[in-house]
Design a protein around this motif. Structure first.
Motif, PDB file in Angstrom:
ATOM      1  N   ALA A  84       0.838  -1.195   0.000  1.00  0.00           N
ATOM      2  CA  ALA A  84       0.000   0.000   0.000  1.00  0.00           C
ATOM      3  C   ALA A  84       0.875   1.247   0.000  1.00  0.00           C
ATOM      4  O   ALA A  84       1.760   1.386   0.851  1.00  0.00           O
ATOM      5  N   ILE A 146      -6.851   2.313   6.203  1.00  0.00           N
ATOM      6  CA  ILE A 146      -5.720   1.800   5.428  1.00  0.00           C
ATOM      7  C   ILE A 146      -5.714   0.274   5.489  1.00  0.00           C
ATOM      8  O   ILE A 146      -5.805  -0.310   6.571  1.00  0.00           O
ATOM      9  N   LEU A 151       3.388  -1.381   4.029  1.00  0.00           N
ATOM     10  CA  LEU A 151       2.900  -0.007   3.921  1.00  0.00           C
ATOM     11  C   LEU A 151       4.026   0.976   3.651  1.00  0.00           C
ATOM     12  O   LEU A 151       5.080   0.931   4.295  1.00  0.00           O
ATOM     13  N   LEU A 153       3.943   5.195   3.549  1.00  0.00           N
ATOM     14  CA  LEU A 153       2.999   6.278   3.828  1.00  0.00           C
ATOM     15  C   LEU A 153       3.708   7.622   3.769  1.00  0.00           C
ATOM     16  O   LEU A 153       4.833   7.769   4.250  1.00  0.00           O
ATOM     17  N   GLY A 237       6.958  -1.789   6.922  1.00  0.00           N
ATOM     18  CA  GLY A 237       6.665  -0.552   6.221  1.00  0.00           C
ATOM     19  C   GLY A 237       7.472   0.620   6.717  1.00  0.00           C
ATOM     20  O   GLY A 237       8.328   0.506   7.601  1.00  0.00           O
TER      21      GLY A 237
END
Length: 383
Positions: A84, A146, A151, A153, A237
Motif C-alpha cells: 500500500a 488503510i 505499507l 505512507l 513498512g
C-alpha cells in the motif's frame, strides 16, 4: 442555509464554550462551511491564486525525491507485493503524481503498489483524480481505513492542519483556552477554569513553565502517530512525515489563519481561511515509538532533500531546460535554505522495528547522509 458562523453561535449558545480544537475542526471540515470542503485552497499569490502554497507546488523536485524515498524504502523492505502506498492529505495530487512519474523505471515498483489517498474534501478528490487519472486510486476517509499489509505512507503538511488544544499556565494550574460568545455575539477567546486533569496533557518538559505560558497540544496528531506506530510494529513498512515546527516541545501560540497568503484573524469569518499550527515532532516520535515502531529524526527538510540529491536533480533539470534554470535554482533554494523552508520544515520517518532499519536508517536519515544521484526516471522533465 445556516452559515458556519451561525452554526457555531448556536453550538456556543447550547454548550457555553468550545475547545480550540473543536473550533478548528468545525472551521476546517464542517460538511457545508468548512474551509477544506469548499474548494481548492492551493495556489501562488495573485488574483487567481489560493491561500497558500506547499512544497510540491513549488517544484517537481520535491515530489520526485519523496518518490525516490518511497522506492528506496520498498527495495530495502524486500520489494513486498502488494504494498500500500498511502498519502495523508494529498492536496491536488501533485506530490503523488511527481513521485509516481519519477519512479516508473524502478523494476516492479509500480506493479506492486496499491495506491490510497486519505482525503475528506470532495473538491480536492476531484483535483486528485485529474492529476492521477493514469493510475488506479482508492480514496479513504481516514487513516483507520488503510488496508492491512506492507505499507509506505507519506504525510506532507498534514499534521499541521489537525486541531490543537491550547492551555495556559495560571496561578491555580493549567487552564484550557476556549472559544466563547463575546459582545455582539462575536467569537472570542477565554480561559476555562483550571483543572488538575490538564497537567498530564502538557509535554513533560513544559509542565512547570512559568505563569502566563501558553502551550499547544494536538491529541489527533498523537493518536495518528500511535496508530502508525502500532501498525508498523505489526507489519513491514515506512512512513515519512514532512511538516513545519520545532524538533522539541516549545511554548507559545502558533495557531494561525492564512487567507490569500496573508495572516487572518483566527476567529474572523470561520471557514474562509486556512488554520494551521506548528507540529511537535518530538511528541509525535514518542507516541509512535511507544506503540512499537522505530522513529528516525526529525531532520531539517533542507538536509533531507540534500541527502536525496536535490542539487544533482536541479542541475539535471536546468541542463534540460536552460531558460528555466533561474527558476529551478530559486525553487531549490526555497525548499532547502535554512532561512526558508529548509530549516523550519522537518522530516520524521517511522519504520518497522528490526532490519532493514535497525541497524541502519531510511534514506535521508543516515549519518553522514549519502550524496548520490537520485534514481529518477530519465525522461522526467521540468513541468
Amino acid at each position: 442555509m445556516v452559515s458556519l458562523l451561525d452554526h457555531l453561535r448556536r453550538r456556543l449558545e447550547r454548550e457555553g464554550m468550545l475547545s480550540v480544537a473543536d473550533y478548528m475542526g468545525e472551521a476546517l471540515t464542517h460538511p457545508v462551511g468548512g474551509y477544506y470542503m469548499r474548494g481548492d485552497p492551493f495556489g501562488a499569490p495573485g488574483p487567481a491564486g489560493g491561500d497558500f502554497i506547499t512544497a510540491p507546488e513549488i517544484s517537481q523536485m520535491f515530489g520526485e525525491l519523496i518518490g525516490v524515498w518511497c522506492a528506496d524504502s520498498w527495495l530495502r523492505l524486500g520489494q513486498p507485493a502488494p504494498c500500500a502506498l498511502v498519502e495523508l492529505g494529498p492536496g491536488r495530487g501533485t506530490l503523488m503524481a511527481d513521485a509516481l512519474r519519477a519512479t516508473r523505471q524502478v523494476p516492479g515498483f509500480h506493479d506492486a503498489l496499491d495506491i490510497h489517498l486519505v482525503e475528506v474534501s470532495p473538491a480536492l478528490r476531484e483535483r486528485q483524480r485529474e492529476s492521477l487519472g493514469a493510475h488506479e486510486i482508492t480514496w479513504l476517509d481516514n487513516a483507520g481505513q488503510i488496508p492491512e499489509g506492507p505499507l509506505l505512507l507519506i504525510a506532507n503538511e498534514f499534521f499541521d492542519a489537525l486541531p490543537v488544544r491550547q492551555f495556559e499556565q495560571t496561578a491555580e494550574g493549567w487552564a484550557e483556552r476556549v472559544v466563547v460568545l463575546g459582545p455582539d455575539d462575536a467569537l472570542a477567546f477565554a480561559l476555562a477554569a483550571p483543572s488538575a486533569a490538564n497537567r498530564p496533557l502538557i509535554p513533560a518538559a513544559l509542565r512547570d513553565a512559568p505563569e502566563g505560558t501558553l502551550v499547544e497540544v494536538c491529541p489527533a496528531a498523537l493518536n495518528i502517530a500511535a496508530f502508525l506506530g502500532h501498525r508498523l510494529a505489526r507489519q513491514p513498512g515506512a512512513a515519512l512525515i514532512v511538516d513545519y515546527g520545532p524538533a522539541s516541545p516549545a511554548p507559545g501560540p502558533t495557531l494561525q489563519a492564512l487567507r490569500h497568503h496573508r495572516h487572518h484573524e483566527v476567529l474572523d469569518a470561520p471557514g474562509s481561511a486556512d488554520l494551521t499550527a506548528h507540529v511537535d515532532f518530538a511528541s509525535l516520535a514518542q507516541a509512535a515509538a511507544s506503540a512499537g515502531c522505530l522513529a528516525h529524526g526529525p531532520v531539517p527538510q533542507g538536509d533531507f532533500l540534500g541527502a536525496l540529491g536535490i542539487e544533482l536533480r536541479a542541475a539535471q533539470l536546468a541542463a534540460a531546460a536552460p531558460r528555466a534554470a533561474e527558476a529551478i535554482g530559486a525553487a531549490r533554494k526555497r525548499l532547502t535554505d535554512p532561512a526558508e523552508m529548509g530549516g523550519l520544515f522537518k522530516t520524521l520517518a517511522l519504520t518497522s522495528p528490526g532490519p532493514p532499519f535497525d541497524p541502519g536508517a531510511p534514506a535521508g536519515f543516515e549519518a553522514p547522509a549519502p550524496q548520490s544521484p537520485p534514481p529518477l526516471s530519465p525522461d522526467s522533465q521540468d513541468r
